[in-house]
Motif scaffolding. Structure first.
Motif, PDB file in Angstrom:
ATOM      1  N   LEU A   3     -13.645  14.616  11.052  1.00  0.00           N
ATOM      2  CA  LEU A   3     -13.985  16.037  11.216  1.00  0.00           C
ATOM      3  C   LEU A   3     -14.092  16.408  12.689  1.00  0.00           C
ATOM      4  CD1 LEU A   3     -16.625  16.625   8.384  1.00  0.00           C
ATOM      5  CD2 LEU A   3     -14.295  17.530   8.518  1.00  0.00           C
ATOM      6  N   SER A   4     -14.699  15.547  13.498  1.00  0.00           N
ATOM      7  CA  SER A   4     -14.835  15.851  14.923  1.00  0.00           C
ATOM      8  C   SER A   4     -13.472  15.902  15.596  1.00  0.00           C
ATOM      9  CB  SER A   4     -15.733  14.815  15.602  1.00  0.00           C
ATOM     10  OG  SER A   4     -15.141  13.525  15.561  1.00  0.00           O
ATOM     11  N   LEU A   5     -12.551  15.021  15.198  1.00  0.00           N
ATOM     12  CA  LEU A   5     -11.210  15.026  15.798  1.00  0.00           C
ATOM     13  C   LEU A   5     -10.411  16.252  15.370  1.00  0.00           C
ATOM     14  CD1 LEU A   5     -11.950  12.072  16.589  1.00  0.00           C
ATOM     15  CD2 LEU A   5      -9.581  11.492  16.088  1.00  0.00           C
ATOM     16  N   VAL A   6     -10.469  16.587  14.081  1.00  0.00           N
ATOM     17  CA  VAL A   6      -9.703  17.732  13.585  1.00  0.00           C
ATOM     18  C   VAL A   6     -10.234  19.026  14.190  1.00  0.00           C
ATOM     19  CG1 VAL A   6      -9.146  19.090  11.535  1.00  0.00           C
ATOM     20  CG2 VAL A   6      -8.993  16.599  11.457  1.00  0.00           C
ATOM     21  N   LEU A   7     -11.555  19.198  14.171  1.00  0.00           N
ATOM     22  CA  LEU A   7     -12.141  20.404  14.756  1.00  0.00           C
ATOM     23  C   LEU A   7     -11.881  20.463  16.256  1.00  0.00           C
ATOM     24  CD1 LEU A   7     -15.580  20.551  12.880  1.00  0.00           C
ATOM     25  CD2 LEU A   7     -13.613  22.063  12.568  1.00  0.00           C
ATOM     26  N   GLY A   8     -11.997  19.306  16.934  1.00  0.00           N
ATOM     27  CA  GLY A   8     -11.749  19.284  18.373  1.00  0.00           C
ATOM     28  C   GLY A   8     -10.324  19.660  18.719  1.00  0.00           C
ATOM     29  N   LEU A   9      -9.364  19.141  17.952  1.00  0.00           N
ATOM     30  CA  LEU A   9      -7.961  19.469  18.209  1.00  0.00           C
ATOM     31  C   LEU A   9      -7.676  20.942  17.919  1.00  0.00           C
ATOM     32  CD1 LEU A   9      -5.078  18.664  18.911  1.00  0.00           C
ATOM     33  CD2 LEU A   9      -4.779  17.914  16.528  1.00  0.00           C
ATOM     34  N   ALA A  10      -8.234  21.449  16.812  1.00  0.00           N
ATOM     35  CA  ALA A  10      -8.000  22.849  16.462  1.00  0.00           C
ATOM     36  C   ALA A  10      -8.561  23.781  17.535  1.00  0.00           C
ATOM     37  CB  ALA A  10      -8.628  23.162  15.108  1.00  0.00           C
ATOM     38  N   LEU A  11      -9.771  23.510  17.979  1.00  0.00           N
ATOM     39  CA  LEU A  11     -10.375  24.360  19.014  1.00  0.00           C
ATOM     40  C   LEU A  11      -9.644  24.206  20.346  1.00  0.00           C
ATOM     41  CD1 LEU A  11     -14.150  23.784  18.185  1.00  0.00           C
ATOM     42  CD2 LEU A  11     -12.835  25.880  17.827  1.00  0.00           C
ATOM     43  N   ALA A  12      -9.180  22.994  20.651  1.00  0.00           N
ATOM     44  CA  ALA A  12      -8.444  22.782  21.896  1.00  0.00           C
ATOM     45  C   ALA A  12      -7.133  23.556  21.887  1.00  0.00           C
ATOM     46  CB  ALA A  12      -8.185  21.292  22.100  1.00  0.00           C
ATOM     47  N   LEU A  13      -6.453  23.586  20.742  1.00  0.00           N
ATOM     48  CA  LEU A  13      -5.204  24.348  20.648  1.00  0.00           C
ATOM     49  C   LEU A  13      -5.456  25.843  20.844  1.00  0.00           C
ATOM     50  CD1 LEU A  13      -3.527  22.518  17.632  1.00  0.00           C
ATOM     51  CD2 LEU A  13      -2.774  22.453  20.020  1.00  0.00           C
ATOM     52  N   VAL A  14      -6.586  26.320  20.318  1.00  0.00           N
ATOM     53  CA  VAL A  14      -6.918  27.741  20.496  1.00  0.00           C
ATOM     54  C   VAL A  14      -7.261  28.033  21.947  1.00  0.00           C
ATOM     55  CG1 VAL A  14      -8.560  29.550  19.880  1.00  0.00           C
ATOM     56  CG2 VAL A  14      -7.677  28.025  18.116  1.00  0.00           C
ATOM     57  N   LEU A  15      -8.083  27.171  22.555  1.00  0.00           N
ATOM     58  CA  LEU A  15      -8.529  27.397  23.930  1.00  0.00           C
ATOM     59  C   LEU A  15      -7.455  27.085  24.958  1.00  0.00           C
ATOM     60  CD1 LEU A  15     -12.156  25.964  23.696  1.00  0.00           C
ATOM     61  CD2 LEU A  15     -11.436  28.353  23.667  1.00  0.00           C
ATOM     62  N   ASN A  16      -6.345  26.504  24.520  1.00  0.00           N
ATOM     63  CA  ASN A  16      -5.236  26.230  25.434  1.00  0.00           C
ATOM     64  C   ASN A  16      -4.343  27.451  25.623  1.00  0.00           C
ATOM     65  OD1 ASN A  16      -3.885  24.286  27.124  1.00  0.00           O
ATOM     66  ND2 ASN A  16      -2.258  24.173  25.591  1.00  0.00           N
ATOM     67  N   GLN A  17      -4.646  28.514  24.894  1.00  0.00           N
ATOM     68  CA  GLN A  17      -3.865  29.744  25.016  1.00  0.00           C
ATOM     69  C   GLN A  17      -4.410  30.608  26.158  1.00  0.00           C
ATOM     70  OE1 GLN A  17      -1.216  30.023  22.950  1.00  0.00           O
ATOM     71  NE2 GLN A  17      -1.848  28.054  22.070  1.00  0.00           N
ATOM     72  N   ARG A  18      -3.627  31.548  26.570  1.00  0.00           N
ATOM     73  CA  ARG A  18      -4.049  32.492  27.600  1.00  0.00           C
ATOM     74  C   ARG A  18      -4.812  33.635  26.949  1.00  0.00           C
ATOM     75  NH1 ARG A  18       1.370  33.060  31.436  1.00  0.00           N
ATOM     76  NH2 ARG A  18       1.460  30.853  32.076  1.00  0.00           N
ATOM     77  N   ILE A  19      -6.104  33.449  26.832  1.00  0.00           N
ATOM     78  CA  ILE A  19      -6.963  34.466  26.230  1.00  0.00           C
ATOM     79  C   ILE A  19      -8.043  34.855  27.232  1.00  0.00           C
ATOM     80  CG2 ILE A  19      -6.561  33.768  23.842  1.00  0.00           C
ATOM     81  CD1 ILE A  19      -9.075  32.143  23.921  1.00  0.00           C
ATOM     82  N   ARG A  20      -8.639  35.972  27.008  1.00  0.00           N
ATOM     83  CA  ARG A  20      -9.648  36.488  27.929  1.00  0.00           C
ATOM     84  C   ARG A  20     -10.926  35.649  27.843  1.00  0.00           C
ATOM     85  NH1 ARG A  20     -11.907  42.746  27.936  1.00  0.00           N
ATOM     86  NH2 ARG A  20     -13.035  42.633  29.937  1.00  0.00           N
ATOM     87  N   LEU A  21     -11.527  35.382  28.996  1.00  0.00           N
ATOM     88  CA  LEU A  21     -12.777  34.618  29.102  1.00  0.00           C
ATOM     89  C   LEU A  21     -12.623  33.202  28.550  1.00  0.00           C
ATOM     90  CD1 LEU A  21     -15.349  37.365  28.017  1.00  0.00           C
ATOM     91  CD2 LEU A  21     -14.674  36.722  30.336  1.00  0.00           C
ATOM     92  N   VAL A  22     -11.445  32.616  28.668  1.00  0.00           N
ATOM     93  CA  VAL A  22     -11.225  31.284  28.113  1.00  0.00           C
ATOM     94  C   VAL A  22     -12.094  30.249  28.817  1.00  0.00           C
ATOM     95  CG1 VAL A  22      -9.288  30.785  29.663  1.00  0.00           C
ATOM     96  CG2 VAL A  22      -9.445  29.623  27.458  1.00  0.00           C
ATOM     97  N   GLY A  23     -12.357  30.436  30.115  1.00  0.00           N
ATOM     98  CA  GLY A  23     -13.218  29.497  30.836  1.00  0.00           C
ATOM     99  C   GLY A  23     -14.635  29.471  30.275  1.00  0.00           C
ATOM    100  N   LEU A  24     -15.148  30.642  29.913  1.00  0.00           N
ATOM    101  CA  LEU A  24     -16.484  30.718  29.321  1.00  0.00           C
ATOM    102  C   LEU A  24     -16.510  30.021  27.972  1.00  0.00           C
ATOM    103  CD1 LEU A  24     -19.386  31.831  29.211  1.00  0.00           C
ATOM    104  CD2 LEU A  24     -18.426  33.944  28.244  1.00  0.00           C
ATOM    105  N   TYR A  25     -15.478  30.226  27.171  1.00  0.00           N
ATOM    106  CA  TYR A  25     -15.420  29.586  25.855  1.00  0.00           C
ATOM    107  C   TYR A  25     -15.362  28.062  25.978  1.00  0.00           C
ATOM    108  CZ  TYR A  25     -14.252  34.330  24.358  1.00  0.00           C
ATOM    109  OH  TYR A  25     -14.269  35.682  24.131  1.00  0.00           O
TER     110      TYR A  25
END
Length: 302
Positions: free
Chosen positions: A92-114
């Protein structure tokens, strides 16, 4: 008359001098490793073959401690609880970590804060997390049951319910442990060659196909590292259990390391606890060797 040339001893003397200087700097660290690592490890190995209460003189019992572990239902329950914790927490930690990393790897606003918010729970010690969630999940005065009451739902026992306590601990661990996986996967995603991704897209590959055939194979070494890291963390969990449940209720959250602590410092059967600790150490060694062999075999097949 032949001319004899005296051997030049200066390089040897300089080499010995350099070696002595190096050992002068290294020796404090070596002494610390021996005193705090190797010596206690060897002493606990000898202790595992003794009946020792840390007070009276010890008595050599050979493999009796290990034989008793096999027949001890409390140790069997601790092993089962540890396996359930590990089997659920690691993937679960690996799947959730990968999913969140893929989301945070995008160019989105305030990504550094997230990204900072995702990693912040990992910095908090497990002891502090345990104290925090003990207040939040208190069955009488906790915020969680207060919210459930406002939503019209029945209150829950959480850490006081034998059927829920272990899964609640897994949830708390995921809250902090996933952040580490996110950061590691984010760093690995930065190293995926953009040319490979662009080539796959030009060949008509969709987002899922790029992820499956380009991104995930590139993340294999990092995934192997995270699997081994999270396995070690889950098999050695202690702080969270000690602060929140103390192995209860009814032994439903007693894990192997907490069982070792109970035997050594609660019932004062230190030899028995040392034997349980070496069973855990042997399991960790087998897991590490197995993962290394699988990784090596995968590398040779490629």
């Amino acid at each position: 008359m032949p001319i004899t040339i005296a051997p030049n001893r200066r390089p040897r003397r300089e080499a010995r001098r350099d070696t002595g200087t190096a050992w002068t700097f290294v020796s404090p660290a070596v002494l610390i490793i021996i005193g705090l690592g190797i010596a206690p490890m060897l002493w606990s190995l000898v202790l595992s073959f003794q009946a020792n209460d840390l007070v009276t003189p010890s008595r050599w019992v050979g493999l009796e401690n290990y034989d008793a572990l096999v027949q001890d239902p409390n140790f069997g329950r601790a092993v089962r609880n540890t396996l359930v914790y590990t089997v659920l927490f690691v993937p679960l930690s690996l799947v959730l970590g990968l999913a969140l990393a893929l989301v945070l790897n995008q160019r989105i606003r305030l990504v550094g804060l997230y990204r900072t918010l995702m990693f912040a729970p990992f910095v908090i010690s497990l002891t502090a997390q345990g104290v925090l969630f003990s207040f939040i999940l208190d069955p009488e005065f906790g915020v969680a049951n207060s919210l459930l009451h406002r939503l019209g739902l029945s209150p829950q026992g959480f850490l006081t319910d034998p059927g829920q306590a272990l899964f609640v601990l897994i949830g708390i661990s995921l809250w902090s442990g996933t952040g580490f996986c996110v950061v590691v996967y984010l760093a690995a995603l930065q190293e995926v060659p953009p040319s490979l991704v662009e080539s796959a897209r030009l060949d008509g590959a969709g987002r899922w196909q790029v992820l499956r055939h380009v991104v995930l194979p590139s993340l294999t070494p990092v995934t192997v590292f995270l699997v081994l890291w999270q396995l070690i963390q889950s098999l050695q969990v202690f702080d969270l259990v000690y602060v929140t449940t103390r192995g209860g209720p009814l032994g439903s959250t007693t894990v192997i390391v907490y069982f070792v602590w109970e035997q050594a410092f609660k019932t004062f059967t230190a030899g028995y606890g040392a034997a349980a600790a070496y069973v855990l150490a042997a399991a960790l060694l087998i897991i590490a060797v197995a993962i290394r062999l699988v990784r090596r075999q995968g590398a040779t097949t490629r």
